[in-house]
Design an enzyme around this catalytic site. Structure first.
Site, short mmCIF file in Angstrom:
data_model
loop_
_atom_site.label_atom_id
_atom_site.label_comp_id
_atom_site.label_asym_id
_atom_site.label_seq_id
_atom_site.Cartn_x
_atom_site.Cartn_y
_atom_site.Cartn_z
N TYR A 47 0.82 -1.22 0.00
CA TYR A 47 0.00 0.00 0.00
C TYR A 47 0.85 1.27 0.00
O TYR A 47 0.34 2.36 -0.23
CB TYR A 47 -0.96 0.04 1.21
CG TYR A 47 -1.97 -1.08 1.27
CD1 TYR A 47 -2.15 -1.97 0.22
CD2 TYR A 47 -2.76 -1.26 2.40
CE1 TYR A 47 -3.08 -3.01 0.29
CE2 TYR A 47 -3.69 -2.29 2.48
CZ TYR A 47 -3.83 -3.17 1.43
OH TYR A 47 -4.74 -4.19 1.52
N HIS A 105 0.24 -11.87 1.44
CA HIS A 105 -0.79 -11.06 0.79
C HIS A 105 -1.59 -11.81 -0.28
O HIS A 105 -2.81 -11.69 -0.36
CB HIS A 105 -0.12 -9.81 0.20
CG HIS A 105 -1.04 -8.65 0.04
ND1 HIS A 105 -0.65 -7.35 0.17
CD2 HIS A 105 -2.37 -8.58 -0.25
CE1 HIS A 105 -1.67 -6.53 -0.02
NE2 HIS A 105 -2.73 -7.25 -0.29
N1 LIG Z 1 -5.94 -8.63 1.29
C1 LIG Z 1 -6.25 -8.06 0.15
O1 LIG Z 1 -5.87 -8.50 -0.95
C2 LIG Z 1 -7.09 -6.82 0.20
C3 LIG Z 1 -7.69 -6.34 -0.98
C4 LIG Z 1 -8.47 -5.19 -0.87
C5 LIG Z 1 -8.64 -4.56 0.35
N2 LIG Z 1 -8.03 -5.05 1.47
C6 LIG Z 1 -8.17 -4.39 2.80
O2 LIG Z 1 -9.55 -4.23 3.08
C7 LIG Z 1 -9.82 -2.85 3.31
C8 LIG Z 1 -11.25 -2.56 2.92
O3 LIG Z 1 -11.45 -2.72 1.52
P1 LIG Z 1 -11.71 -1.46 0.59
O4 LIG Z 1 -10.56 -0.53 0.74
O5 LIG Z 1 -12.12 -1.84 -0.76
O6 LIG Z 1 -12.89 -0.71 1.37
P2 LIG Z 1 -14.44 -0.81 1.58
O7 LIG Z 1 -14.59 -0.74 3.05
O8 LIG Z 1 -15.15 -1.85 0.82
O9 LIG Z 1 -14.80 0.64 0.97
C9 LIG Z 1 -14.66 0.91 -0.40
C10 LIG Z 1 -15.21 2.29 -0.73
O10 LIG Z 1 -16.49 2.51 -0.17
C11 LIG Z 1 -16.62 3.84 0.23
N3 LIG Z 1 -17.35 3.86 1.51
C12 LIG Z 1 -16.87 3.53 2.73
N4 LIG Z 1 -17.80 3.71 3.67
C13 LIG Z 1 -18.91 4.15 3.04
C14 LIG Z 1 -20.20 4.53 3.47
N5 LIG Z 1 -20.53 4.48 4.76
N6 LIG Z 1 -21.10 4.94 2.54
C15 LIG Z 1 -20.77 5.00 1.24
N7 LIG Z 1 -19.56 4.66 0.76
C16 LIG Z 1 -18.63 4.25 1.65
C17 LIG Z 1 -15.24 4.42 0.40
O11 LIG Z 1 -15.17 5.66 -0.25
P3 LIG Z 1 -14.46 6.96 0.43
O12 LIG Z 1 -13.09 6.57 0.85
O13 LIG Z 1 -14.48 7.96 -0.69
O14 LIG Z 1 -15.34 7.35 1.61
C18 LIG Z 1 -14.32 3.39 -0.21
O15 LIG Z 1 -13.62 3.90 -1.32
C19 LIG Z 1 -8.72 -2.15 2.52
O16 LIG Z 1 -8.58 -0.79 2.86
C20 LIG Z 1 -7.54 -3.00 2.86
O17 LIG Z 1 -7.07 -2.68 4.14
C21 LIG Z 1 -7.28 -6.17 1.40
#
Ligand SMILES: NC(=O)c1ccc[n+]([C@@H]2O[C@H](COP(=O)([O-])OP(=O)(O)OC[C@H]3O[C@@H](n4cnc5c(N)ncnc54)[C@H](OP(=O)(O)O)[C@@H]3O)[C@@H](O)[C@H]2O)c1
Length: 274
Positions: A47, A105
């Site tokens: 990241y 990862h």
């Molecule tokens: N292990 C892996 O391969 C892997 C892959 C992907 C992710 N991850 C981890 O999982 C975490 C979560 O996944 P993700 O980053 O895709 O996040 P997510 O929690 O699914 O959120 C994705 C998007 O949704 C929006 N969002 C968040 N809360 C919201 C709400 N209450 N209402 C409307 N929209 C909302 C955010 O936009 P805004 O930021 O514009 O508010 C964000 O861009 C990552 O940050 C990372 O730490 C791991």
């Protein structure tokens, strides 16, 4: 905050995800996330923001022992010596002498799994990592990792949201005592727009986003990550422990799963999914 226990680890059920939050944004939003109450922070070598995550945690004044900190080793660092050296670099950037959880990862790598697991165990023995886990593993790989490791595997971090059926991985993980950590809970923006979720949310005076985060943590052994760079959404995403979904509501949300529900599927990194 609910705690999920898994093979000896105690993991806060809701974590703050930092994927796609550049360093400068981390410096702005992570302090607010910690003020809101988040005590589980998820980052990764890939990241590019470990240094800023470390800076914010150090400056927060919160005792290191009160924050559950996860990072992930990138696939280029899976050879034994490289993995150990990369953990040293991560710890330096994160300004800490240990992480609470270290994950592999993605599974695709020319380095044998036994070598990767051997290196994870070495950093546990050296006291640099409290717990180890995997990410994006299918059932077979998760089982193999468990068999190869002296230290228990405590989580498999995978894509999980209402559009993706993860029954097989969840059942196998539960049988092995492993928790599942859900990522992409918002399904790339589909969740906040989903009519069924909005209906359920209205009944509880909540939002669709809160309903899905709740649906995840209400499942046994499931932890969810939540990412937002929007400060006004932090309190919203954190307020998921003051209501309960009924069995019918849980089942209705499970009913949104569809065969093409998977979003994250990089061919050069992913396993054969269950
Ligand atoms: N292990 C892996 O391969 C892997 C892959 C992907 C992710 N991850 C981890 O999982 C975490 C979560 O996944 P993700 O980053 O895709 O996040 P997510 O929690 O699914 O959120 C994705 C998007 O949704 C929006 N969002 C968040 N809360 C919201 C709400 N209450 N209402 C409307 N929209 C909302 C955010 O936009 P805004 O930021 O514009 O508010 C964000 O861009 C990552 O940050 C990372 O730490 C791991």
């Amino acid at each position: 905050m609910d705690i999920v226990t898994a093979n000896g680890a105690r993991i806060p059920a809701l974590g703050f995800g930092t994927f796609r939050i550049p360093g400068a944004e981390v410096l702005r939003v992570l302090p607010e996330a910690l003020k809101t109450g988040f005590r589980h922070v998820d980052t990764a070598q890939a990241y590019g923001n470990e240094a800023e995550v470390g800076e914010v945690i150090e400056r927060s004044g919160i005792a290191r022992g009160d924050i559950f900190l996860t990072t992930k080793v990138w696939v280029d660092n899976f050879a034994y010596d490289d993995l150990i050296a990369s953990v040293e670099q991560s710890l330096k950037k994160l300004r800490t002498d240990h992480v609470d959880l270290l994950l592999l990862h993605w599974p695709q790598s020319p380095v044998p799994l036994a070598e990767q697991i051997g290196a994870l165990n070495a950093v546990v023995k050296a006291g640099k990592v409290r717990h180890i886990g995997v990410s994006n593993y299918n059932v077979a790989l998760m089982t193999q990792a468990t068999e190869l490791s002296d230290a228990p595997i405590v989580t498999n971090q995978i894509e999980y949201h209402p559009y993706l059926d993860q029954t097989a991985v969840l059942a196998a993980a539960r049988a092995l005592g492993i928790s599942v950590t859900a990522y992409y809970a918002m399904a790339n923006g589909a969740v906040p727009k989903e009519p069924l979720l909005k209906d359920i949310a209205a009944r509880h005076g909540k939002t669709a986003a809160q309903v899905v985060l709740r649906w995840l943590v209400q499942q046994p052994g499931v932890i969810t990550l939540s990412k937002t760079a929007t400060e006004s959404r932090l309190a919203e995403n954190f307020a998921i422990f003051d209501f309960v979904l009924s069995d019918d509501e849980m089942a209705a949300i499970h009913g949104l799963a569809r065969p093409a529900g998977r979003i994250v599927n990089p061919a050069h990194l992913a396993p054969k999914w269950n």
